[in-house]
Write a protein that holds these residues in place. Structure first.
Motif, PDB file in Angstrom:
ATOM      1  N   THR A  41       3.094   3.705  -3.035  1.00  0.00           N
ATOM      2  CA  THR A  41       2.703   4.796  -3.919  1.00  0.00           C
ATOM      3  C   THR A  41       2.992   4.415  -5.358  1.00  0.00           C
ATOM      4  O   THR A  41       4.127   4.049  -5.689  1.00  0.00           O
ATOM      5  CB  THR A  41       3.454   6.096  -3.571  1.00  0.00           C
ATOM      6  N   LEU A  42       1.966   4.459  -6.185  1.00  0.00           N
ATOM      7  CA  LEU A  42       2.110   4.089  -7.593  1.00  0.00           C
ATOM      8  C   LEU A  42       1.888   5.302  -8.478  1.00  0.00           C
ATOM      9  O   LEU A  42       1.022   6.134  -8.214  1.00  0.00           O
ATOM     10  CB  LEU A  42       1.086   3.011  -7.974  1.00  0.00           C
TER      11      LEU A  42
ATOM     12  N   ASP B 120      -1.325  17.585 -15.028  1.00  0.00           N
ATOM     13  CA  ASP B 120      -2.093  17.739 -13.804  1.00  0.00           C
ATOM     14  C   ASP B 120      -2.137  16.368 -13.143  1.00  0.00           C
ATOM     15  O   ASP B 120      -1.970  15.348 -13.818  1.00  0.00           O
ATOM     16  CB  ASP B 120      -3.511  18.221 -14.128  1.00  0.00           C
ATOM     17  N   PHE B 121      -2.308  16.325 -11.829  1.00  0.00           N
ATOM     18  CA  PHE B 121      -2.448  15.001 -11.214  1.00  0.00           C
ATOM     19  C   PHE B 121      -3.316  15.064  -9.962  1.00  0.00           C
ATOM     20  O   PHE B 121      -3.421  16.092  -9.304  1.00  0.00           O
ATOM     21  CB  PHE B 121      -1.066  14.383 -10.907  1.00  0.00           C
ATOM     22  N   LEU B 122      -3.955  13.927  -9.698  1.00  0.00           N
ATOM     23  CA  LEU B 122      -4.775  13.749  -8.507  1.00  0.00           C
ATOM     24  C   LEU B 122      -4.352  12.457  -7.816  1.00  0.00           C
ATOM     25  O   LEU B 122      -3.765  11.579  -8.447  1.00  0.00           O
ATOM     26  CB  LEU B 122      -6.256  13.669  -8.885  1.00  0.00           C
ATOM     27  N   SER B 123      -4.658  12.345  -6.556  1.00  0.00           N
ATOM     28  CA  SER B 123      -4.305  11.141  -5.792  1.00  0.00           C
ATOM     29  C   SER B 123      -5.550  10.458  -5.249  1.00  0.00           C
ATOM     30  O   SER B 123      -6.529  11.122  -4.905  1.00  0.00           O
ATOM     31  CB  SER B 123      -3.366  11.489  -4.627  1.00  0.00           C
TER      32      SER B 123
ATOM     33  N   THR C 242      -2.304  -1.279   0.953  1.00  0.00           N
ATOM     34  CA  THR C 242      -2.799   0.090   0.851  1.00  0.00           C
ATOM     35  C   THR C 242      -1.997   0.791  -0.244  1.00  0.00           C
ATOM     36  O   THR C 242      -0.777   0.932  -0.133  1.00  0.00           O
ATOM     37  CB  THR C 242      -2.646   0.845   2.180  1.00  0.00           C
ATOM     38  N   VAL C 243      -2.697   1.206  -1.284  1.00  0.00           N
ATOM     39  CA  VAL C 243      -2.028   1.778  -2.455  1.00  0.00           C
ATOM     40  C   VAL C 243      -2.525   3.204  -2.698  1.00  0.00           C
ATOM     41  O   VAL C 243      -3.728   3.450  -2.792  1.00  0.00           O
ATOM     42  CB  VAL C 243      -2.314   0.930  -3.718  1.00  0.00           C
TER      43      VAL C 243
ATOM     44  N   LEU D 120       0.880  -2.387  -9.140  1.00  0.00           N
ATOM     45  CA  LEU D 120       1.393  -2.993  -7.904  1.00  0.00           C
ATOM     46  C   LEU D 120       2.264  -4.203  -8.223  1.00  0.00           C
ATOM     47  O   LEU D 120       3.298  -4.425  -7.583  1.00  0.00           O
ATOM     48  CB  LEU D 120       0.225  -3.391  -6.999  1.00  0.00           C
ATOM     49  N   GLN D 121       1.863  -4.979  -9.206  1.00  0.00           N
ATOM     50  CA  GLN D 121       2.670  -6.118  -9.637  1.00  0.00           C
ATOM     51  C   GLN D 121       4.037  -5.651 -10.139  1.00  0.00           C
ATOM     52  O   GLN D 121       5.074  -6.253  -9.835  1.00  0.00           O
ATOM     53  CB  GLN D 121       1.950  -6.903 -10.731  1.00  0.00           C
TER      54      GLN D 121
END
Length: 204
Positions: free
Chosen positions: A9-10, A45-48, A57-58, A174-175
């Motif tokens: 999860t990023l 606000d946020f979305l995934s 898988t991120v 991810l890095q």
């Protein structure tokens, strides 16, 4: 049989002046929708969205900020733990581009990333479909090279090159995630080894 990698999860954040199209860019990418009805973001606000990055898988938690002075007090808790920051401006408003340096400094100050000199920034010039632009591609690219950021242009309204900056943000994030996870694991192993050595040398 290959080992299955655990999902990652990023936290990705979009910052920049109010009205540059941060919400529109995020909604176009995640929900494939756009509306001409402007609605100012209240606070955050946020979305995934889940994507596959080089076999990992991120899940991207994409946070959209208000971009106004009265909500900047939310910055400290919101900026913490971010893996990649997207600086968004409107190519038809020079002032929104000029403000990015202050947004970047504020993020580094309040977010306190582990390695500020190596923290990934993605700069996005929105509304590239419009002809009355005040910020040239060359000027934006030059500034990005100075601060070590990557530059993308696109249009949330016309769905032009919206996906590219988000995928790059996921790759860079991810890095960062792997780098800091490895560092923390390394520190833990050293501590354990030192503890064992101390016990073996104990004369009590």
């Amino acid at each position: 049989m290959s080992e299955r990698r655990s999902p990652v999860t990023l936290k990705i954040i979009l910052i920049g002046n109010s009205g540059v199209g941060k919400s529109s860019f995020m909604n176009r990418y995640v929900n494939h929708r756009f509306t001409n009805m402007y609605r100012a973001t209240i606070g955050t606000d946020f979305l995934s969205k889940t994507v596959n990055i080089d076999g990992d898988t991120v899940t991207m938690q994409i946070w959209d900020t208000a971009g106004t002075e009265r909500f900047q007090s939310l910055g400290t808790p919101l900026y913490r733990g971010v893996h990649c920051c997207m600086l968004v401006f409107d190519v038809t408003f020079k002032s929104s581009f000029s403000a990015l340096e202050q947004w970047r400094k504020e993020f580094l100050l309040q977010g306190e990333p582990m390695d500020p000199s190596d923290f990934p920034f993605i700069v996005v010039g929105n509304k590239s479909d419009l002809s009355n632009r005040e910020v040239s591609h060359k000027k934006a690219l030059q500034w990005c090279e100075e601060i070590g950021a990557e530059y993308f242009e696109g249009s949330a309204k016309e769905d032009l090159d919206v996906e590219k900056p988000f995928l790059r943000a996921a790759q860079n994030g991810l890095q960062q995630y792997k780098k800091h996870t490895l560092e923390n694991t390394g520190h833990f192993q050293i501590t354990c080894e030192q503890l064992r050595e101390t016990r073996n040398n104990c004369q009590c």
